[in-house]
Design an enzyme around this catalytic site. Structure first.
Site, PDB file in Angstrom:
ATOM      1  CE1 TYR A  63      -3.031  -3.033   0.435  1.00  0.00           C
ATOM      2  CE2 TYR A  63      -3.319  -2.499   2.742  1.00  0.00           C
ATOM      3  CZ  TYR A  63      -3.590  -3.302   1.666  1.00  0.00           C
ATOM      4  OH  TYR A  63      -4.443  -4.376   1.822  1.00  0.00           O
ATOM      5  N   GLY A  71     -13.662  -5.926   2.464  1.00  0.00           N
ATOM      6  CA  GLY A  71     -14.677  -5.462   1.521  1.00  0.00           C
ATOM      7  C   GLY A  71     -16.100  -5.756   1.929  1.00  0.00           C
ATOM      8  CB  ALA A 105     -19.489  -4.488  -2.049  1.00  0.00           C
ATOM      9  CE  LYS A 106     -12.780  -2.597  -5.008  1.00  0.00           C
ATOM     10  NZ  LYS A 106     -12.190  -2.788  -6.352  1.00  0.00           N
ATOM     11  CG  LEU A 143     -23.295  -4.202  -0.283  1.00  0.00           C
ATOM     12  CD1 LEU A 143     -22.685  -5.436   0.370  1.00  0.00           C
ATOM     13  CD2 LEU A 143     -24.748  -4.475  -0.676  1.00  0.00           C
TER      14      LEU A 143
END
Length: 303
Positions: free
Chosen positions: A52, A198, A201-202, A205
């Protein structure tokens, strides 16, 4: 915040973990505010990786959380290495790379041990016994308390479950990606926990779903289909919005130790934390969500 045991280890992780990948230099001072708010709200599991931000993420997390190091469970991941131009990375699960990369992570994180060190990927074609040997040596040397893998491949997961001492498997898991569920009974029998990444879900949701382009996709789901399903779900959720329901759904699985979600603002983090002020999902709500968001299975990486 409630805590759950990670595998058979003595690590007890907060039900909501913090995915540090959401932190970024362009957020400025908000990064520190987010981490401090997470601590104040009872989050003790922080997950980062050497990949990252070319190491920036580990450096920032290490610096910011150094004063509370003994009070948190710090997890990072290794196995990838940036190429020379830093426009892509290569997979390298060799013992030599794992041990070298781990030393670099320790320096960036300003600590002398990692609570949970994870292999950041993996396939059945890897030299898995060599990789396992690297992790076992790091444990015996006292630098790693426990280790796990981050993988979605059933054949790879089963090999590590049967040939190593992994305590956890990090998998992408949400109402929009229920494929990991086929492995839950097996992992529970092996006393291995799932770390769910997740879980919202990015943002698909969350209430942000209605701001997204309906022509976009998340896995095999079209944006318009997700929006319609979320709208239907809202009618059966009592005191919860879709974010709260999504996180509660993931945590309704006993094998899941923590739902590790990121946040790019304090407001977003606090919205996630409100999940634990809401009533639990009822059996009827879970059944309806199961119908709205049916499970699939992995078609590959099985043999």
């Amino acid at each position: 915040m409630n805590k759950r045991r990670l595998g058979s280890s003595d690590l007890y992780v907060s039900e909501l973990g913090f995915g540090c990948m959401s932190l970024a230099p362009e957020l400025g001072s908000e990064n520190e505010k987010i981490l401090k708010t997470a601590l104040e709200q009872g989050i003790n599991y922080f997950d980062t990786a050497d990949l990252y931000g070319f190491g920036w993420n580990e450096e920032f997390v290490g610096k910011t959380l150094k004063s509370v190091r003994q009070d948190i469970i710090l997890a990072t991941k290794g196995g990838n290495e940036w190429n020379q131009s830093k426009d892509g990375w290569n997979w390298n699960p060799s013992k030599k790379h794992i041990k070298s990369a781990f030393k670099d992570s320790l320096k960036r994180l300003q600590t002398d041990y990692i609570d949970l060190y994870q292999l950041h990927g993996g396939t059945i074609d890897d030299p898995m016994d060599e990789t396992i040997e690297a992790f076992e040596e790091l444990v015996s040397e006292g630098h790693v308390r426990y280790y796990g893998i981050s993988s979605i491949r059933p054949n790879t997961i089963k090999y590590y479950a049967e040939h190593s001492n992994i305590q956890s498997v990090m998998m992408q898991y949400s109402l929009l990606d229920r494929r990991p569920e086929e492995l839950f009974s097996y992992l529970k029998e092996q006393n291995i926990s799932v770390i769910a990444r997740g879980p919202v879900a990015k943002g698909w949701l969350s209430e942000k779903v209605f701001d997204k382009n309906p022509e976009d996709h998340y896995l095999n789901h079209t944006g318009s289909d997700i929006q319609q399903k979320v709208e239907k779900a809202k009618h059966i959720l009592h005191d919860k919005n879709i974010t709260h329901a999504a996180l509660q759904y993931v945590l309704s699985q006993p094998v899941v130790a923590t739902a590790t979600a990121g946040a790019s603002s304090v407001e977003q983090l606090l919205e996630n934390i409100k999940t634990f002020d809401r009533s639990a999902l009822t059996k009827e709500e879970i059944a309806t969500l199961n119908t709205l968001f049916p499970a699939e299975i992995y078609e590959t990486h099985r043999a």
